[in-house]
Design a protein around this motif. Structure first.
Motif, PDB file in Angstrom:
ATOM      1  N   ALA A 180       0.828  -1.209   0.000  1.00 59.33           N
ATOM      2  CA  ALA A 180       0.000   0.000   0.000  1.00 59.33           C
ATOM      3  C   ALA A 180       0.857   1.251   0.000  1.00 59.33           C
ATOM      4  N   ALA A 181       0.251   2.335  -0.453  1.00 56.76           N
ATOM      5  CA  ALA A 181       0.876   3.659  -0.396  1.00 56.76           C
ATOM      6  C   ALA A 181       0.399   4.435   0.819  1.00 56.76           C
ATOM      7  N   HIS A 182      -0.362   3.772   1.691  1.00 57.34           N
ATOM      8  CA  HIS A 182      -1.019   4.446   2.803  1.00 57.34           C
ATOM      9  C   HIS A 182      -0.569   3.851   4.130  1.00 57.34           C
ATOM     10  N   ASP A 183      -0.002   4.687   4.948  1.00 60.66           N
ATOM     11  CA  ASP A 183       0.578   4.269   6.214  1.00 60.66           C
ATOM     12  C   ASP A 183      -0.450   3.597   7.125  1.00 60.66           C
ATOM     13  N   GLY A 184      -1.645   4.157   7.204  1.00 60.18           N
ATOM     14  CA  GLY A 184      -2.666   3.596   8.074  1.00 60.18           C
ATOM     15  C   GLY A 184      -3.115   2.215   7.649  1.00 60.18           C
ATOM     16  N   ASP A 185      -3.179   1.995   6.348  1.00 59.55           N
ATOM     17  CA  ASP A 185      -3.533   0.687   5.805  1.00 59.55           C
ATOM     18  C   ASP A 185      -2.508  -0.350   6.242  1.00 59.55           C
ATOM     19  N   LEU A 186      -1.241   0.003   6.123  1.00 50.77           N
ATOM     20  CA  LEU A 186      -0.177  -0.922   6.496  1.00 50.77           C
ATOM     21  C   LEU A 186      -0.130  -1.152   8.008  1.00 50.77           C
ATOM     22  N   ALA A 187      -0.388  -0.117   8.795  1.00 47.49           N
ATOM     23  CA  ALA A 187      -0.389  -0.285  10.248  1.00 47.49           C
ATOM     24  C   ALA A 187      -1.461  -1.284  10.672  1.00 47.49           C
ATOM     25  N   ALA A 188      -2.633  -1.194  10.058  1.00 43.59           N
ATOM     26  CA  ALA A 188      -3.720  -2.122  10.387  1.00 43.59           C
ATOM     27  C   ALA A 188      -3.387  -3.529   9.928  1.00 43.59           C
ATOM     28  N   ALA A 189      -2.779  -3.657   8.746  1.00 45.93           N
ATOM     29  CA  ALA A 189      -2.396  -4.980   8.249  1.00 45.93           C
ATOM     30  C   ALA A 189      -1.343  -5.608   9.148  1.00 45.93           C
ATOM     31  N   ARG A 190      -0.359  -4.817   9.561  1.00 48.37           N
ATOM     32  CA  ARG A 190       0.679  -5.342  10.460  1.00 48.37           C
ATOM     33  C   ARG A 190       0.062  -5.783  11.787  1.00 48.37           C
ATOM     34  N   ALA A 191      -0.851  -5.001  12.322  1.00 46.80           N
ATOM     35  CA  ALA A 191      -1.498  -5.362  13.582  1.00 46.80           C
ATOM     36  C   ALA A 191      -2.279  -6.666  13.460  1.00 46.80           C
ATOM     37  N   ALA A 192      -2.742  -6.966  12.241  1.00 49.97           N
ATOM     38  CA  ALA A 192      -3.473  -8.212  11.994  1.00 49.97           C
ATOM     39  C   ALA A 192      -2.535  -9.379  11.711  1.00 49.97           C
ATOM     40  N   GLY A 193      -1.227  -9.119  11.684  1.00 50.96           N
ATOM     41  CA  GLY A 193      -0.254 -10.186  11.521  1.00 50.96           C
ATOM     42  C   GLY A 193       0.321 -10.343  10.138  1.00 50.96           C
ATOM     43  N   LEU A 194      -0.012  -9.438   9.197  1.00 51.67           N
ATOM     44  CA  LEU A 194       0.496  -9.531   7.833  1.00 51.67           C
ATOM     45  C   LEU A 194       1.861  -8.867   7.720  1.00 51.67           C
ATOM     46  N   GLN A 195       2.621  -9.262   6.708  1.00 58.66           N
ATOM     47  CA  GLN A 195       3.811  -8.537   6.312  1.00 58.66           C
ATOM     48  C   GLN A 195       3.380  -7.276   5.556  1.00 58.66           C
ATOM     49  N   THR A 196       4.301  -6.329   5.413  1.00 61.45           N
ATOM     50  CA  THR A 196       3.923  -5.029   4.857  1.00 61.45           C
ATOM     51  C   THR A 196       4.961  -4.515   3.862  1.00 61.45           C
ATOM     52  N   ALA A 197       4.473  -3.817   2.844  1.00 57.71           N
ATOM     53  CA  ALA A 197       5.353  -3.158   1.869  1.00 57.71           C
ATOM     54  C   ALA A 197       4.771  -1.793   1.534  1.00 57.71           C
ATOM     55  N   PHE A 198       5.600  -0.772   1.626  1.00 57.42           N
ATOM     56  CA  PHE A 198       5.172   0.592   1.334  1.00 57.42           C
ATOM     57  C   PHE A 198       5.702   1.021  -0.025  1.00 57.42           C
ATOM     58  N   ILE A 199       4.795   1.547  -0.859  1.00 56.27           N
ATOM     59  CA  ILE A 199       5.149   2.111  -2.174  1.00 56.27           C
ATOM     60  C   ILE A 199       4.705   3.568  -2.177  1.00 56.27           C
ATOM     61  N   PRO A 200       5.598   4.529  -2.244  1.00 57.76           N
ATOM     62  CA  PRO A 200       5.172   5.931  -2.241  1.00 57.76           C
ATOM     63  C   PRO A 200       4.497   6.315  -3.552  1.00 57.76           C
ATOM     64  N   ARG A 201       3.438   7.092  -3.448  1.00 55.87           N
ATOM     65  CA  ARG A 201       2.750   7.616  -4.634  1.00 55.87           C
ATOM     66  C   ARG A 201       2.602   9.128  -4.473  1.00 55.87           C
ATOM     67  N   PRO A 202       3.652   9.883  -4.804  1.00 49.54           N
ATOM     68  CA  PRO A 202       3.637  11.330  -4.561  1.00 49.54           C
ATOM     69  C   PRO A 202       2.589  12.087  -5.364  1.00 49.54           C
ATOM     70  N   ASP A 203       2.083  11.484  -6.442  1.00 53.33           N
ATOM     71  CA  ASP A 203       1.111  12.189  -7.270  1.00 53.33           C
ATOM     72  C   ASP A 203      -0.333  11.799  -6.958  1.00 53.33           C
ATOM     73  N   GLU A 204      -0.548  10.982  -5.930  1.00 55.51           N
ATOM     74  CA  GLU A 204      -1.916  10.526  -5.664  1.00 55.51           C
ATOM     75  C   GLU A 204      -2.882  11.684  -5.447  1.00 55.51           C
ATOM     76  N   PHE A 205      -2.491  12.652  -4.628  1.00 50.31           N
ATOM     77  CA  PHE A 205      -3.363  13.778  -4.314  1.00 50.31           C
ATOM     78  C   PHE A 205      -2.962  15.051  -5.062  1.00 50.31           C
ATOM     79  N   GLY A 206      -2.054  14.917  -6.028  1.00 47.00           N
ATOM     80  CA  GLY A 206      -1.644  16.062  -6.823  1.00 47.00           C
ATOM     81  C   GLY A 206      -0.709  17.010  -6.104  1.00 47.00           C
TER      82      GLY A 206
END
Length: 233
Positions: A180-206
């Motif tokens: 995910a490109a979203h920190d909160g999404d990854l935090a919730a996934a990690r709390a549920a026991g998943l591994q995590t990968a962050f991909i930055p998307r600097p143009d998502e919100f322009g």
């Protein structure tokens, strides 16, 4: 531990929702002579996204597919922008498929091809199965299956969404990596026991700025190609 499957946030991580919605709605705005940037409509529509899902997460409303929430959210966005009178119900219905016509970021298709050779790939999106299937056809996304909100009957970042996705693949949470490109999404996934990968998307919100991260994720990669490299694909 190497994951056996990668599941992906879609809106923002895999596809450009802002540019896609703007492109889809621009002709309707121009046809009505409205002096409004289509990106402004995309932003206003997206602003209703989290509040609409939160009512369901909190238990104040039963599960409603995102397609229907998007249509309700469009009504709110048009009112807030002061252009509701320009769009009757049929015109609004015609705009709602904008979320099924979003382009992938440039690195996504080649990166997914590399990753798919080694891992199971699936969206873990708040989009409905119907929305995800149509978006996949439009964007050329080759998923192994469709996971996420319709499977869990709930919305991220509720833990049950990530756990239902892992269970559907008959994998333990730790065998699955959330991308995910979203920190909160990854935090919730990690709390549920998943591994995590962050991909930055600097143009998502322009803005040209990627989302700030608050943790050291298992993998931080600049794009899908770099993620494939890091995972040996």
């Amino acid at each position: 531990m190497q994951p056996k499957a990668l599941i992906f946030d879609v809106f923002g991580t895999v596809v450009d929702w802002r540019g896609g919605v703007a492109a889809y709605t621009a002709p309707a705005l121009a046809e009505r002579g409205l002096d409004l940037a289509p990106e402004a409509l995309a932003d206003a529509w997206r602003d209703e996204y989290q509040p609409a899902m939160q009512r369901i997460r909190d238990g104040g409303r039963g599960y409603v597919p995102l397609d229907d929430l998007h249509r309700e959210n469009l009504d709110r966005a048009l009112e807030r922008l002061g252009i509701a009178d320009a769009f009757d119900a049929a015109a609004r219905d015609a705009l709602n498929p904008a979320w099924e016509a979003l382009p992938p970021w440039a690195d996504v298709l080649p990166g997914m091809a590399r990753l798919r050779a080694r891992f199971l790939l699936a969206p873990c999106s708040n989009g409905s199965t119907s929305l995800m299937v149509r978006l996949a056809r439009f964007a050329g996304l080759r998923w192994d299956c469709i996971l996420g909100a319709d499977v869990a009957r709930d919305y991220k970042p509720k833990a049950g969404v990530y756990l239902a996705s892992a269970a559907a693949l008959r994998l333990a949470p730790g065998e699955v990596m959330m991308v995910a490109a979203h920190d909160g999404d990854l935090a919730a996934a990690r709390a549920a026991g998943l591994q995590t990968a962050f991909i930055p998307r600097p143009d998502e919100f322009g803005t040209g700025e990627p989302e700030t991260i608050t943790q050291e994720w298992d993998v931080i990669a600049e794009d899908f190609g770099a993620l494939a490299e890091r995972l040996g694909a």
